[in-house]
Motif scaffolding. Structure first.
Motif, short mmCIF file in Angstrom:
data_model
loop_
_atom_site.label_atom_id
_atom_site.label_comp_id
_atom_site.label_asym_id
_atom_site.label_seq_id
_atom_site.Cartn_x
_atom_site.Cartn_y
_atom_site.Cartn_z
N HIS A 154 0.81 -1.21 0.00
CA HIS A 154 0.00 0.00 0.00
C HIS A 154 0.85 1.28 0.00
O HIS A 154 0.37 2.35 0.30
N ILE A 155 2.14 1.16 -0.39
CA ILE A 155 3.03 2.32 -0.49
C ILE A 155 3.67 2.32 -1.87
O ILE A 155 4.16 1.31 -2.34
N GLY A 156 3.65 3.50 -2.50
CA GLY A 156 4.24 3.63 -3.83
C GLY A 156 4.85 5.01 -3.99
O GLY A 156 5.09 5.70 -3.01
N PHE A 157 5.07 5.42 -5.21
CA PHE A 157 5.62 6.76 -5.43
C PHE A 157 5.11 7.29 -6.75
O PHE A 157 4.58 6.57 -7.60
N ARG A 158 5.24 8.58 -6.91
CA ARG A 158 4.85 9.29 -8.13
C ARG A 158 5.99 10.23 -8.47
O ARG A 158 6.57 10.85 -7.61
N CYS A 159 6.31 10.32 -9.73
CA CYS A 159 7.35 11.25 -10.16
C CYS A 159 6.73 12.51 -10.72
O CYS A 159 5.70 12.48 -11.38
N ALA A 160 7.38 13.61 -10.44
CA ALA A 160 7.01 14.90 -11.03
C ALA A 160 8.09 15.24 -12.05
O ALA A 160 9.25 14.91 -11.87
N VAL A 161 7.69 15.88 -13.12
CA VAL A 161 8.64 16.27 -14.15
C VAL A 161 9.14 17.68 -13.86
O VAL A 161 8.36 18.59 -13.62
N SER A 162 10.45 17.82 -13.88
CA SER A 162 11.08 19.12 -13.71
C SER A 162 11.65 19.52 -15.06
O SER A 162 12.51 18.84 -15.60
N LEU A 163 11.13 20.59 -15.62
CA LEU A 163 11.59 21.02 -16.96
C LEU A 163 12.70 22.04 -16.86
O LEU A 163 12.75 22.85 -16.02
#
Length: 163
Positions: A154-163
């Motif tokens: 029940h634990i994961g991650f999400r990536c954000a894009v840095s431009l």
């Protein structure tokens, strides 16, 4: 915690403030989608359906996690910001959630850390194991501490894009 996947695009795990800003998508309500947990009876996120912890009726057909995009996206077009899995942030967890500046501005200085808390990060978003009568964690403001050496379904991650 940054990893480069494509030339010119840097993907990072967001801070707690960045994650909450993205989850809210301009909303100021209790839930990312409005004031009610199930507007018009519609399930808006994957959380435990049934009395915690002994029965999971499998909301929307899934007993555990659900496929990405199974629920409506938020105002920014982001899917599954709430529910399904807790998501890691880069923010060191502090018991008191003190925000010295508005979201996504310069990060406030961290309070002095106790040694046993130095390796705990803030998780956001709640998970498929959150239940209304137990934790009510499927809100953008909800947070939970977790040590960095933990893995769970029940634990994961999400990536954000840095431009």
């Amino acid at each position: 915690m940054a990893v480069s996947f494509l030339p010119g695009w840097l993907r990072v795990i967001p801070s707690e403030a960045e994650w909450e800003y993205a989850a809210r998508a301009g909303s100021t309500t209790t839930y990312a989608w409005g004031k009610e947990v199930r507007p018009g009876g519609q399930l808006m996120a994957k959380y435990l359906a049934g009395p915690f912890p002994y029965k999971n009726a499998g909301a929307a057909g899934w007993v555990g996690t659900s496929p990405v995009g199974s629920f409506p996206a938020n105002g920014f077009g982001l899917s599954d910001m709430i529910g399904n899995v807790w998501e890691w942030t880069t923010t060191t967890y502090q018991a008191r959630h003190v925000v010295a500046s508005p979201c996504c501005g310069p990060s406030p200085a961290a309070a002095p850390q106790v040694d046993d808390q130095a390796t705990r990060k803030a998780l956001k978003g709640g998970s498929h194991l959150c239940a209304p009568e137990y934790c009510l964690r499927y809100r953008p403001a909800a947070r939970s501490p977790q040590s960095l050496d933990t893995s769970a379904t029940h634990i994961g991650f999400r990536c954000a894009v840095s431009l």
